[in-house]
Enzyme design. Structure first.
Site, PDB file in Angstrom:
ATOM      1  N   ASP A 132       0.802  -1.228   0.000  1.00 44.06           N
ATOM      2  CA  ASP A 132       0.000   0.000   0.000  1.00 44.06           C
ATOM      3  C   ASP A 132       0.834   1.277   0.000  1.00 44.06           C
ATOM      4  O   ASP A 132       0.545   2.226  -0.713  1.00 44.06           O
ATOM      5  CB  ASP A 132      -0.949   0.016   1.217  1.00 44.06           C
ATOM      6  N   HIS A 133       1.956   1.288   0.747  1.00 43.16           N
ATOM      7  CA  HIS A 133       2.697   2.540   0.914  1.00 43.16           C
ATOM      8  C   HIS A 133       3.463   2.942  -0.343  1.00 43.16           C
ATOM      9  O   HIS A 133       3.811   4.100  -0.502  1.00 43.16           O
ATOM     10  CB  HIS A 133       3.676   2.413   2.079  1.00 43.16           C
ATOM     11  N   ASP A 197       3.478  -0.520  11.573  1.00 42.70           N
ATOM     12  CA  ASP A 197       3.016   0.776  11.088  1.00 42.70           C
ATOM     13  C   ASP A 197       2.367   1.502  12.258  1.00 42.70           C
ATOM     14  O   ASP A 197       1.674   0.875  13.074  1.00 42.70           O
ATOM     15  CB  ASP A 197       1.991   0.598   9.962  1.00 42.70           C
ATOM     16  N   ARG A 480      -2.531  12.499   9.704  1.00 46.48           N
ATOM     17  CA  ARG A 480      -1.300  13.214  10.036  1.00 46.48           C
ATOM     18  C   ARG A 480      -1.183  14.453   9.190  1.00 46.48           C
ATOM     19  O   ARG A 480      -1.585  14.446   8.026  1.00 46.48           O
ATOM     20  CB  ARG A 480      -0.074  12.343   9.775  1.00 46.48           C
ATOM     21  N   SER A 689      11.261   6.875  17.792  1.00 41.76           N
ATOM     22  CA  SER A 689      10.535   5.696  17.314  1.00 41.76           C
ATOM     23  C   SER A 689      11.428   4.456  17.357  1.00 41.76           C
ATOM     24  O   SER A 689      12.647   4.546  17.215  1.00 41.76           O
ATOM     25  CB  SER A 689      10.004   5.934  15.899  1.00 41.76           C
ATOM     26  N   ARG A 691      13.152   2.137  15.921  1.00 44.92           N
ATOM     27  CA  ARG A 691      13.649   1.862  14.563  1.00 44.92           C
ATOM     28  C   ARG A 691      14.787   0.854  14.641  1.00 44.92           C
ATOM     29  O   ARG A 691      15.859   1.163  15.157  1.00 44.92           O
ATOM     30  CB  ARG A 691      14.124   3.181  13.971  1.00 44.92           C
TER      31      ARG A 691
HETATM   32 FE1  SF4 Z   1      -1.265   4.651   4.683  1.00 44.44          FE
HETATM   33 FE2  SF4 Z   1      -0.329   5.359   7.047  1.00 44.44          FE
HETATM   34 FE3  SF4 Z   1      -1.744   7.078   5.583  1.00 44.44          FE
HETATM   35 FE4  SF4 Z   1      -2.931   5.041   6.672  1.00 44.44          FE
HETATM   36  S1  SF4 Z   1      -1.918   6.728   7.752  1.00 44.44           S
HETATM   37  S2  SF4 Z   1      -3.191   5.740   4.583  1.00 44.44           S
HETATM   38  S3  SF4 Z   1      -1.378   3.459   6.548  1.00 44.44           S
HETATM   39  S4  SF4 Z   1       0.252   6.221   5.111  1.00 44.44           S
END
Ligand code: SF4
Length: 807
Positions: A132-133, A197, A480, A689, A691
């Site tokens: 997905d990313h 994630d 975010r 984080s 990592r």
């Molecule tokens: Fe993808 Fe993270 Fe955005 Fe969700 S918050 S869509 S997992 S990048």
């Protein structure tokens, strides 16, 4: 305090109906997907409740919060964990056994490379990989998907082949975003899951604990090694009342973010309870849980509700619902009466207003009614430049049907969106379902572009052509909004809001527009005002899976003969070679079970987070290639000898080498000379984080010990996993007595490794001037961690156990 539980009587009644009613079509009961094989996705409730009973007894039968119940029922060897005086929230370290692991395509790379080096033939727990990313958003779903598959082919080939070899469910590009897929397929009330994630907590919408971790932690779960977590504090959020009009679950979490700020949830679980929980859809609760990450919370959870049950049924998991009903009837899926929270927040949902958060931080919350004046006060242009909805946070059927309601209203009035309006479905299932139900066409009719089922603009994979280098404002329903997150432009002010507020504002094009009170002028001279939107929790005709070729075969058996695909000339992927042990004949170390003499590379000054040790940004593309990413080792760290950034001294440089160079360059020189080395570091080394690269990279170049004034706990554990010995100065002033080029030797480590639990370690320091002295240091190595050190890494230890037939 009174707690809410689901009345067992109601559950029993609904449970009985489940098998019969789920397949029947009626207005009241949405259809469901065909029933899935739920064997591997149903939590082992009996075992968990037994475990909990043991812990309860050891804790003196005190009332427990829901989060405590889920966490403690997953404690590995309860008697051992509690042997040292019970569990103190915020203090005790718990050893836990998670039930499942989910990984996204970027972070899965190093997790799998590490797992491979453990030499296991299958994962200890069920796991999934989600592509997905790495999907870019530019021209729309189909073209974007095809182009991204070509660009990232080698990574997808690697992930797919590793998944096949080890029996991991592989969700192909196009299948959707990790968290939406987990909610639709794997999440279950009372489960403990890890995901590589930070928005893994999304699955908390189904009343479980889902925790975002680094790859090394995921490898713990994948290898069956107990996973360590400091028992979190529990923040209770008591919800009363009912949302109405324009207010959505997104507004609840935007409000909570404003109250707690970005750090307010650190080291804590947010546990929602009270009647207000029961009025919200399961997917709405997932939105709230998802964004708990924005306040730094470990995760968020909710008691099991009938709407969670309905969601499980609608997504083909009636057997999970049935098992959860029984566990709930025993009180497992709700807090105990009288459970105590470390902090309590009261929210009356009836009084909650839609909220807009930002720019640049998710905790700057402004109620919608005051947003227009806020924009004016700041002197910003009253102009919206793009509106984006969807992502893993807000692309449920309820979200999408609510925005379609607004689109219908606007279309009737002859309106179109005034700015680019981009919609990212969270999964193929959602995409196909909203397309079938004409939601997509209703959005496209008013100007929407539907993007691929992937992260796209949410993770900065938005190939935005306009506004580059210009100040502008966008509104998203994502989670975010740090600078540059969406389009790479530091001047783009990104505000977070509910999908319905984002959509309504796209029709006005103005930041000051309040859809609750303001009208939009029409060419006819009349004006148009939106009615509050209405969405539908679950589709009446049931979900449709869409393109099933994107989906994995459920619970695949490992295919050990599969060769994991890594191109020999790849710049993005590299097989992880096991780190050699510091001890034994092959190591060249003639000091027995003491570490070999270690050259001090540098003394790091002040704050040194995992970001300083392994920078992100452009380096992220090398996450699966340890040699390449190690070029960023400590490049933003300050050398205490001289105060410069990314400068280290090589006191034994050859004639063709300079005396000072970048930190990775000097580390590389030491590696080439087969000279093991150490770092001297300040307080709280490795905060930030979790990592794993921050531990892998120094080890890759030959680091064997780090001596600190203090360590951040998670990073300290990561160092131990990679075979680096973390040591603490007993006297913090000794930090200043050791410099680059000095040699340190451990004294007493051999006793410790030979089982003398009370052995103490000293360091003999030989300064480059020849002066010699000893200093006391302390360690936090457990018996298991000493085995890792001796083997060279935790994974070496696991591999050795497997070879010995002990695993
Ligand atoms: Fe993808 Fe993270 Fe955005 Fe969700 S918050 S869509 S997992 S990048």
């Amino acid at each position: 305090m009174r707690q809410n539980t689901i009345a067992p009587r109601v559950l029993a009644r609904t449970a009985r109906g489940s098998h019969v009613s789920v397949q029947r079509r009626s207005l009241a009961t949405p259809a469901s997907l065909p029933e899935k094989d739920c064997t591997s996705i149903t939590p082992p409730y009996s075992k968990l409740q037994q475990n909990l009973a043991t812990i309860r007894k050891l804790l003196g039968n005190r009332p427990l919060t829901l989060a405590e119940k889920i966490l403690y029922s997953h404690v590995y060897e309860p008697e051992r964990t509690l042997a040292n005086g019970g569990i103190k929230r915020g203090e005790t370290y718990l050893q836990l056994s998670p039930e499942r692991v989910a990984m996204q395509d970027a972070s899965a790379q190093m997790a799998l490379l590490q797992f491979m080096s453990a030499g296991m033939s299958r994962c200890a727990v069920p796991a999934s990989i989600h592509c997905d990313h790495l999907i870019q958003a530019a021209e729309g779903a189909e073209k974007d998907l095809q182009r991204s598959i070509v660009t990232n082919q080698e990574v997808f080939d690697f992930l797919e082949s590793a998944a096949r070899k080890y029996g991991i469910e592989f969700w192909k590009p196009g299948s959707g975003i990790i968290h939406q897929i987990v909610l639709e397929n794997y999440a279950a009330p009372g489960m403990l899951m890890l995901g590589t994630d930070s928005h893994t907590p999304n699955a908390g919408g189904l009343g479980m604990l889902a925790i975002g971790v680094g790859g090394a932690d995921a490898v713990d779960a994948l290898t069956g090694t107990p996973w360590e977590l400091k028992a979190p504090k529990i923040i209770g959020v008591h919800l009363t009342g009912q949302m109405n009009g324009w207010t959505t679950p997104k507004d609840l979490i935007l409000h909570v973010a404003g109250k707690l700020t970005v750090r307010g949830g650190t080291g804590a679980i947010l546990e929602y309870f009270g009647p207000g929980v029961f009025n919200q859809s399961c997917t709405g609760l997932a939105t709230v849980a998802n964004m708990g990450a924005e306040v730094g919370a470990t995760t968020s959870t909710f008691p099991y509700t009938p709407r969670m049950r309905a969601y499980l049924q609608a997504t083909g998991r009636a057997p999970v619902a049935l098992a959860a009903d029984k566990a709930a009837a025993n009180g497992y899926l709700a807090p105990d009466e009288g459970a105590e929270y470390d902090e309590l927040i009261q929210i009356d949902l009836s009084k909650l207003e839609p909220t807009i958060n930002g720019p640049f931080t998710p905790d700057l919350a402004t109620p919608l009614s005051k947003f227009g004046s806020f924009v004016k006060e700041q002197g910003w242009k009253d102009e919206l430049s793009a509106a984006l909805i969807g992502s893993c946070t807000n692309s449920s059927y309820e979200d999408m049907t609510s925005v379609a309601d607004l689109a219908r209203q606007a279309k009737k009035a002859g309106l179109k969106t005034q700015v680019p309006f981009l919609c990212t479905p969270g999964s193929e299932q959602i995409r196909a379902t909203i397309e079938r139900d004409q939601v997509t066409s209703e959005l496209e009719d008013v100007g929407a572009t539907v993007l691929a089922n992937a992260c796209g603009p949410c993770i900065g994979q938005w190939k935005r052509e306009d506004k580059q280098g210009e100040e502008n404002a966008i509104l998203t329903s994502f989670n975010r909004n740090f600078k540059s997150r969406n389009d790479g432009n530091r001047l783009t002010m990104n505000f977070l809001a509910s999908p319905t507020v984002v959509t309504a504002m796209a029709f006005s094009g103005k930041l000051s527009f309040n859809p609750m009170t303001d009208s939009i002028p029409l060419p006819s001279g009349e004006s148009f005002r939106f009615s509050p939107p209405h969405g539908q929790d679950l589709p009446e005709a049931g979900f449709t899976p869409g393109e099933t070729s994107y989906y994995p075969k459920p619970t695949p058996e490992p295919q050990p003969e599969t060769e994991v695909v890594i191109r020999p000339d790849s710049q993005r992927l590299e097989i992880l070679q096991p780190f050699p042990s510091h001890f034994g004949e092959d190591s060249g170390n003639n000091r027995g079970l003491e570490l070999p003499p270690l050259k001090v590379l540098m003394r790091v000054r002040g704050k040194c987070t995992t970001d300083h040790i392994s920078a992100a940004g452009p380096w992220l593309k090398y996450k699966g290639h340890l040699t390449n990413i190690s070029e960023n080792l400590l490049i933003t760290a300050v050398n205490d000898e001289g105060g410069e950034v990314n400068v280290a001294f090589d006191h034994e440089h050859g004639p063709s080498e300079s005396e000072s160079d970048t930190i990775p360059s000097v580390a590389k020189r030491l590696k080439a000379r087969k000279q093991p080395w150490a770092l001297v570091v300040d307080d709280n080394y490795g905060e930030g984080s979790a990592r794993e690269h921050a531990a892998l990279q120094p080890r890759f170049y030959g680091c064997a010990a780090i001596v600190a004034r203090s360590f951040a706990r998670i990073h300290e554990t990561n160092l131990k996993k990679q075979g680096i010995l973390p040591l603490w100065f007993v006297d913090k002033a000794d930090y200043n007595r050791i410099g680059s080029g000095d040699v340190i030797e451990t004294l007493g480590l051999a006793d410790l490794l030979q089982g003398k639990a009370d052995a103490s370690i000293r360091l003999r320091v030989t300064r480059s001037s020849g002066e010699q002295f000893e200093i006391p240091v302390r360690h936090t190595m457990s018996a298991d961690q000493l085995k890792w050190l001796r083997a060279g890494s935790a994974l070496n230890h696991i591999r050795a156990q497997i070879s010995a037939g002990a695993n």
